[in-house]
Structure formats: C-alpha cells, structure tokens
Write a protein that holds these residues in place. Structure first.
Motif, PDB file in Angstrom:
ATOM      1  N   GLY A  17      19.729  54.396 132.823  1.00 26.78           N
ATOM      2  CA  GLY A  17      19.345  53.994 131.477  1.00 26.78           C
ATOM      3  C   GLY A  17      17.973  53.339 131.461  1.00 26.78           C
ATOM      4  N   ASP A  18      17.315  53.373 130.315  1.00 26.79           N
ATOM      5  CA  ASP A  18      15.953  52.857 130.201  1.00 26.79           C
ATOM      6  C   ASP A  18      15.825  51.390 130.590  1.00 26.79           C
ATOM      7  OD1 ASP A  18      15.015  55.298 129.419  1.00 26.79           O
ATOM      8  OD2 ASP A  18      14.604  54.745 127.330  1.00 26.79           O
ATOM      9  N   LYS A  19      16.837  50.583 130.307  1.00 28.45           N
ATOM     10  CA  LYS A  19      16.754  49.159 130.627  1.00 28.45           C
ATOM     11  C   LYS A  19      16.689  48.913 132.133  1.00 28.45           C
ATOM     12  CE  LYS A  19      19.015  47.378 126.461  1.00 28.45           C
ATOM     13  NZ  LYS A  19      20.151  46.577 125.915  1.00 28.45           N
ATOM     14  N   GLU A  20      17.116  49.892 132.913  1.00 25.67           N
ATOM     15  CA  GLU A  20      17.112  49.758 134.373  1.00 25.67           C
ATOM     16  C   GLU A  20      15.996  50.591 135.013  1.00 25.67           C
ATOM     17  OE1 GLU A  20      19.237  47.923 136.445  1.00 25.67           O
ATOM     18  OE2 GLU A  20      19.757  46.924 134.569  1.00 25.67           O
ATOM     19  N   PHE A  21      14.966  50.932 134.256  1.00 23.73           N
ATOM     20  CA  PHE A  21      13.928  51.825 134.785  1.00 23.73           C
ATOM     21  C   PHE A  21      13.223  51.239 136.003  1.00 23.73           C
ATOM     22  CE2 PHE A  21      11.184  49.126 132.252  1.00 23.73           C
ATOM     23  CZ  PHE A  21       9.958  49.146 132.909  1.00 23.73           C
ATOM     24  N   ALA A  54       5.356  64.098 129.694  1.00 23.55           N
ATOM     25  CA  ALA A  54       6.694  63.524 129.883  1.00 23.55           C
ATOM     26  C   ALA A  54       6.593  62.115 130.441  1.00 23.55           C
ATOM     27  CB  ALA A  54       7.520  64.410 130.816  1.00 23.55           C
ATOM     28  N   LEU A  55       5.676  61.912 131.370  1.00 26.94           N
ATOM     29  CA  LEU A  55       5.493  60.592 131.957  1.00 26.94           C
ATOM     30  C   LEU A  55       4.869  59.630 130.942  1.00 26.94           C
ATOM     31  CD1 LEU A  55       6.185  59.495 134.753  1.00 26.94           C
ATOM     32  CD2 LEU A  55       3.804  59.823 135.401  1.00 26.94           C
ATOM     33  N   ALA A  56       3.906  60.134 130.170  1.00 28.36           N
ATOM     34  CA  ALA A  56       3.271  59.302 129.154  1.00 28.36           C
ATOM     35  C   ALA A  56       4.282  58.836 128.106  1.00 28.36           C
ATOM     36  CB  ALA A  56       2.131  60.081 128.490  1.00 28.36           C
ATOM     37  N   GLU A  57       5.106  59.753 127.676  1.00 30.57           N
ATOM     38  CA  GLU A  57       6.134  59.444 126.675  1.00 30.57           C
ATOM     39  C   GLU A  57       7.112  58.405 127.200  1.00 30.57           C
ATOM     40  OE1 GLU A  57       8.252  62.327 123.442  1.00 30.57           O
ATOM     41  OE2 GLU A  57       8.631  62.790 125.543  1.00 30.57           O
ATOM     42  N   PHE A  58       7.513  58.566 128.449  1.00 28.97           N
ATOM     43  CA  PHE A  58       8.435  57.614 129.074  1.00 28.97           C
ATOM     44  C   PHE A  58       7.808  56.230 129.184  1.00 28.97           C
ATOM     45  CE2 PHE A  58       9.070  55.591 133.274  1.00 28.97           C
ATOM     46  CZ  PHE A  58      10.329  55.050 133.063  1.00 28.97           C
TER      47      PHE A  58
END
Length: 348
Positions: free
Chosen positions: A175-179, A316-320
């Motif tokens: 999940g994004d909170k654990e990036f 994709a990396l920029a968006e992330f």
C-alpha cells in the motif's frame, strides 16, 4: 558479519566534497558559475555501469567536439565521475557540472525542487535497461522476505531510480502508506563495491539493486545470488532508467554546445546499436572495466537493452512520486519534466 560501509563512505565523501565545494552558493541563490560559463565549455557527470555507454562512446570518439566544430564552436569537455543521484543533483545545483547523468528518480526530484526557479528538466535518455534487485540471502525470494537483518545496497537511498522503483514495488505490495518500508534497510553504496559484496558474501549487504553489468556479474559470480525484483516488471515494460538533465539557463545560453551534445548522443546511440562489439571495447577501455569481453557483449545484445535517446515509460514513476507526496508538482506528462526538443518528442 563484516561491515563494508566505512571505506565506501570515506572514499565517496572525499570525492563528493572536493567536487561540491561550491554547494554553499545555493544559499546565495545559485548565481555562481552558470553565469560565467561560456559557449564551448561542457562538464558532464556520469556514474557506473553500461547504462552510461553512450557517454563512453561520445567520449572515446570525441563526438561532442566533432559536432561542436560542425556548429562552429570548439567544445572543451570535462568528464566527472560521481556515485548516486544525490551527489549528481548537488553538483548540478552548485554549478559544478552542466549535464547531469542519473536515474529518472533524481531527475524528478530536482525538476520538482527547481520548478519555477532553475527549471531543471530532462535532456535525453541513455536507453532502456532492465535493472535487477539481486540477493545472496537464500531466504529471500521476493521483497516481502527481507528482514531488519538484511541490507540493500543502491546508489542513493530515497533518491536514485533504484530506490524509487523499490518504493513503487513496496507500495504495490503493502500500500502507498508503506512505500518507504524498505528504506530503513537500504544503504548508499557505489555499484562496483556493492557487487563485490554480493559476490563475496559474508558482509551485511545481502541485496543490491544495481544495473548492468554489475547485476549480471553477481548472478554469474555467486551461486546463491538470484533476482528478487525486475524494474521492467514494476514499471510495466521497457523503461528509460538513466537520463541526462540540465538547467534551463544552460540550455538557453549555450545553444551551440547543447546542439553539439545532442548530435553526439544521437550518433553514439546509432553506433552502439549497429556495433555492439566495438561498443563493448569502448566501455572496457573508457571505464577501465575488469570484465570478460564476451560476457559484456552478451549483456549489450540483450533484447531488453535498447539504445535510444527519447525517454520511454518514465511517467509511471513520476505519477507515483507525486501520489505519495515525494514531489509536490504534478506532471501532466513526460513533457513537463523534459525539455521541448525534437529528439524527445516520441517519448513517454
């Protein structure tokens, strides 16, 4: 286990300190050397690996000087070797270099940081290369298996493209909170020394997110080494991992030098594609690489390796990075963080 970090850090801190002595000028508004640079002077920062092959070809064949003469300017080129996107970005901002060579992650970080100011943007890609996260820990089959006892070496924690791809993979898994979950066990180590640690074993480093040829050397040099993660799998296909970038001021005030650089890079890409064996010889010579020639040629001929200067699959990396808050400015497409030049028009 034996720690390999003190020697790494001493060497590279000394190198970075000597190159970035002018970094304090950032406080004064970065007005230092960019204003003093004249057409025909070009300082390029590169790092380690075959991903910088196009620069090696341009250096060995003096292609920048050649294209400069065609444009009516004598170009003096200085080549600077650094390790990690953080060091490269600091060098660019301090005015120590004109063209930065690093991953898409460092480019996006600096594009965001300088938005509306120095306006750093991408100049070109150095090609598409698969990056592997390799581990010599027999218990690690995926990134989910790393524990607090493991250490993952990469060029720059939280900045390098390897670190950002690892964060994206972590976000997909937990999940994004654990990036940033694996940042705490990641270490900044130059590729050659990280590869040596994986091959040798017995150090605190049990993983290395590297690039060619180091990742292939690890897999060939240690029977316990295995691929844990592939960048292409995370990014959804072939992607430009390493790029070149510069400030808006340099591009605007040095049009002939800039044009010569792009011309040289284009010719280098054509040469490497048509002459993989000769390109391998150039890499061995310029990089002073201790690598088997046939082994290197096999890596260069890998169908997943593509020498092209238009960026591919970087968004994709920029968006992330924007989604998780590590960059504040939201790009609408790759054209926001690359200069509007004809040679990158077909990018993504």
């Amino acid at each position: 286990m034996t720690s390999v970090l003190p020697s790494h850090r001493r060497r590279w801190v000394r190198r970075a300190t000597s190159l970035l002595a002018g970094a304090s000028l950032l406080v004064a508004g970065w007005s230092f050397s960019a204003a003093a640079r004249a057409e025909g002077q070009l300082r390029i920062a590169e790092q380690f690996g075959i991903v910088y092959l196009l620069l090696n070809v341009a250096q060995e064949q003096k292609l920048i000087e050649k294209h400069g003469r065609e444009a009516g300017v004598e170009v003096k080129v200085d080549w600077v070797k650094l390790s990690g996107g953080s060091a490269v970005n600091d060098a660019l901002l301090s005015g120590s270099i004109d063209i930065a060579g690093a991953g898409v992650g460092p480019l996006l970080t600096l594009w965001d940081r300088t938005y509306g100011k120095q306006n750093v943007r991408g100049v070109a890609s150095l090609g598409n290369f698969p990056y592997y996260l390799v581990s010599n820990n027999p218990n690690v089959k995926s990134i989910a298996d790393f524990t607090d006892k493991d250490r993952i070496a990469l060029p720059a924690v939280g900045v390098s493209v390897q670190s950002r791809v690892l964060q994206l993979a972590s976000a997909k898994l937990w999940g994004d909170k654990e990036f940033a979950r694996l940042d705490k066990i990641s270490l900044a180590v130059p590729h050659p020394e990280a590869a040596a640690a994986i091959i040798k074993g017995g150090t605190e480093i049990t993983g290395h997110f590297g690039n060619p040829p180091f990742q292939e050397q690890e897999l060939a040099g240690n029977p316990n080494a295995r691929i844990v993660l592939k960048s292409y799998d995370v990014l959804g296909g072939p992607a430009s991992a390493t790029v070149l970038y510069a400030t808006e001021k340099f591009r605007k005030e040095n049009p002939k030098t800039y044009k010569a650089f792009i011309g040289a890079l284009t010719e280098a890409a054509q040469f490497a594609t048509a002459n993989p064996e000769k390109a391998a010889d150039i890499y061995i010579k310029v990089a002073n690489a201790k690598i088997d020639r046939d082994f290197l040629i096999k890596i260069i001929k890998n169908p997943e390796v593509q020498f092209k200067i238009a960026p591919q699959n970087t968004f994709a990396l920029a968006e992330f990075m924007h989604r998780v808050g590590v960059i504040k400015n939201k790009p609408a497409s790759f054209k926001d963080y690359f200069f509007d030049d004809a040679h990158v028009a077909s990018g993504s």
